[in-house]
Design a protein around this motif. Structure first.
Motif, PDB file in Angstrom:
ATOM      1  N   ALA A 142       0.815  -1.226   0.000  1.00 39.73           N
ATOM      2  CA  ALA A 142       0.000   0.000   0.000  1.00 39.73           C
ATOM      3  C   ALA A 142       0.847   1.274   0.000  1.00 39.73           C
ATOM      4  O   ALA A 142       0.397   2.313  -0.493  1.00 39.73           O
ATOM      5  CB  ALA A 142      -0.940  -0.008   1.203  1.00 39.73           C
ATOM      6  N   MET A 143       2.056   1.205   0.530  1.00 39.07           N
ATOM      7  CA  MET A 143       2.897   2.400   0.589  1.00 39.07           C
ATOM      8  C   MET A 143       3.750   2.576  -0.658  1.00 39.07           C
ATOM      9  O   MET A 143       4.379   3.614  -0.819  1.00 39.07           O
ATOM     10  CB  MET A 143       3.823   2.342   1.813  1.00 39.07           C
ATOM     11  N   SER A 144       3.811   1.561  -1.511  1.00 40.43           N
ATOM     12  CA  SER A 144       4.695   1.715  -2.667  1.00 40.43           C
ATOM     13  C   SER A 144       3.969   1.705  -4.001  1.00 40.43           C
ATOM     14  O   SER A 144       4.579   1.954  -5.037  1.00 40.43           O
ATOM     15  CB  SER A 144       5.808   0.658  -2.634  1.00 40.43           C
ATOM     16  N   LEU A 145       2.659   1.426  -4.009  1.00 38.99           N
ATOM     17  CA  LEU A 145       1.994   1.437  -5.308  1.00 38.99           C
ATOM     18  C   LEU A 145       1.625   2.871  -5.699  1.00 38.99           C
ATOM     19  O   LEU A 145       1.386   3.716  -4.838  1.00 38.99           O
ATOM     20  CB  LEU A 145       0.772   0.516  -5.328  1.00 38.99           C
ATOM     21  N   ASP A 146       1.633   3.133  -6.997  1.00 39.41           N
ATOM     22  CA  ASP A 146       1.308   4.490  -7.428  1.00 39.41           C
ATOM     23  C   ASP A 146      -0.180   4.630  -7.721  1.00 39.41           C
ATOM     24  O   ASP A 146      -0.931   3.660  -7.723  1.00 39.41           O
ATOM     25  CB  ASP A 146       2.186   4.934  -8.607  1.00 39.41           C
ATOM     26  N   GLU A 147      -0.571   5.872  -7.953  1.00 42.19           N
ATOM     27  CA  GLU A 147      -1.997   6.167  -8.078  1.00 42.19           C
ATOM     28  C   GLU A 147      -2.665   5.442  -9.248  1.00 42.19           C
ATOM     29  O   GLU A 147      -3.765   4.909  -9.105  1.00 42.19           O
ATOM     30  CB  GLU A 147      -2.193   7.687  -8.208  1.00 42.19           C
ATOM     31  N   ASP A 148      -1.985   5.389 -10.385  1.00 42.37           N
ATOM     32  CA  ASP A 148      -2.575   4.715 -11.549  1.00 42.37           C
ATOM     33  C   ASP A 148      -2.873   3.255 -11.263  1.00 42.37           C
ATOM     34  O   ASP A 148      -3.931   2.728 -11.612  1.00 42.37           O
ATOM     35  CB  ASP A 148      -1.623   4.793 -12.756  1.00 42.37           C
ATOM     36  N   GLU A 149      -1.908   2.616 -10.625  1.00 44.57           N
ATOM     37  CA  GLU A 149      -2.044   1.207 -10.290  1.00 44.57           C
ATOM     38  C   GLU A 149      -3.236   1.010  -9.337  1.00 44.57           C
ATOM     39  O   GLU A 149      -4.042   0.095  -9.504  1.00 44.57           O
ATOM     40  CB  GLU A 149      -0.739   0.775  -9.599  1.00 44.57           C
ATOM     41  N   PHE A 150      -3.310   1.889  -8.363  1.00 42.30           N
ATOM     42  CA  PHE A 150      -4.391   1.846  -7.373  1.00 42.30           C
ATOM     43  C   PHE A 150      -5.756   1.985  -8.057  1.00 42.30           C
ATOM     44  O   PHE A 150      -6.684   1.218  -7.792  1.00 42.30           O
ATOM     45  CB  PHE A 150      -4.177   2.970  -6.355  1.00 42.30           C
ATOM     46  N   VAL A 151      -5.853   2.953  -8.955  1.00 42.01           N
ATOM     47  CA  VAL A 151      -7.114   3.185  -9.665  1.00 42.01           C
ATOM     48  C   VAL A 151      -7.516   1.943 -10.447  1.00 42.01           C
ATOM     49  O   VAL A 151      -8.670   1.500 -10.403  1.00 42.01           O
ATOM     50  CB  VAL A 151      -6.993   4.412 -10.599  1.00 42.01           C
ATOM     51  N   LYS A 152      -6.546   1.355 -11.143  1.00 40.33           N
ATOM     52  CA  LYS A 152      -6.836   0.152 -11.941  1.00 40.33           C
ATOM     53  C   LYS A 152      -7.360  -0.979 -11.068  1.00 40.33           C
ATOM     54  O   LYS A 152      -8.317  -1.662 -11.418  1.00 40.33           O
ATOM     55  CB  LYS A 152      -5.568  -0.317 -12.670  1.00 40.33           C
ATOM     56  N   ILE A 153      -6.711  -1.170  -9.936  1.00 37.80           N
ATOM     57  CA  ILE A 153      -7.111  -2.262  -9.036  1.00 37.80           C
ATOM     58  C   ILE A 153      -8.531  -2.045  -8.530  1.00 37.80           C
ATOM     59  O   ILE A 153      -9.364  -2.958  -8.539  1.00 37.80           O
ATOM     60  CB  ILE A 153      -6.116  -2.369  -7.853  1.00 37.80           C
TER      61      ILE A 153
END
Length: 262
Positions: free
Chosen positions: A135-146
């Motif tokens: 959770a502390m190393s993923l970026d925003e784009d990745e988060f949105v996709k998930i």
DNA sequence: CACACTGTTCGCTC
DNA sequence: CGAGCGAACAGTGT
């Protein structure tokens, strides 16, 4: 207790106390936290030393100079204690590592829901566990996709370690509370723009928690974690804190400003 | 005394 | 077949 911020604190704790010291002996006691024979764990440690401490989600990895890693997961009640070897042993310590400087590191776990093992490849281990990005190393784009490809409760999605590694019940409630989203919010009702906001809030909550050593008493006064009990005053509005069950977990929230999502 | 509490896993359903 | 869901797991504290 041990969600990402707690485990990050354990990582820093281990890093600042027990790296580069020769391990003299290892004491283990029969316990279901061991996911491999306790003797094998001892064999991998004795005579060696830890050279670094890493973390993915709620897992702590203590890298050994042989290239192997000691994997520690804390379940709901686990923690570490580094103490002078002549002092009395802490209770509920299935694993005690004794260093040649006279200090010991105890892995303490009252309720036995944690896990302890050795791996030769941390990447491989997290792949087998199907852990999502930390959770502390993923970026925003990745988060949105998930989040965009998830269904069900927002809360359950955030807590799913296969999607994002590190968030647990307490910090997920905290994020929803600060966002003003209903704990029963379903993914299909989350607006696209909100996902970015959830990402930013997640980062802020986790960073705050890590900076305060995951100690609730040091958190800002208006945080939910400071008032996690039914009937407490909300720290954000003049509502009251309630408790319901969402996805099988007890969930604390403000009955007023988290009313119906947004 | 009954239940709350924390996280992961397993087996079932859709 | 994959995603989601809920029960089960342990044991101490209230």
């Amino acid at each position: 207790m041990p969600e990402l911020p707690d485990v990050e604190y354990f990582r820093i704790y281990a890093q600042s106390t027990c790296l580069h010291q020769k391990i003299e002996t290892v004491n283990t006691e029969e316990n279901r936290v061991f996911k491999m024979p306790a003797d094998d764990i001892g064999r991998n440690l004795v005579g060696n030393s830890f050279k670094s401490a890493g973390r993915i989600g709620k897992y702590l990895f203590l890298k050994i100079n042989t290239g192997m890693s000691l994997v520690l997961h804390f379940g709901m009640t686990g923690y570490l204690k580094y103490y002078w070897g002549k002092d009395s042993e802490p209770d509920y310590s299935p694993l005690i590592i004794k260093f040649d400087n006279g200090y010991n590191l105890a892995y303490i776990n009252i309720r036995k829901l944690g896990r302890v093992l050795i791996t030769d490849d941390v990447e491989d281990f997290s792949k087998k566990k199907e852990l999502g990005p930390d959770a502390m190393s993923l970026d925003e784009d990745e988060f949105v996709k998930i989040l965009q490809k998830s269904r069900g409760y927002l809360k359950t999605t955030l807590m799913n370690q296969k999607k994002i590694a590190g968030l647990g019940n307490v910090y997920t409630d905290e994020i929803l509370y600060q966002m003003g989203l209903s704990p029963k919010m379903k993914m299909e009702d989350v607006k696209n723009g909100d996902i970015e906001e959830i990402y930013k809030k997640m980062n802020k909550v986790l960073t705050t928690a890590i900076n305060r050593r995951a100690n609730p008493e040091e958190f800002p006064e208006n945080y939910l974690i400071r008032r996690r009990s039914p009937g407490s005053e909300c720290g954000i509005c003049d509502g009251k804190i309630g408790r319901i069950t969402v996805g099988g977990r007890s969930t604390y929230f403000c009955e007023k400003h988290q009313g119906n999502g947004r």
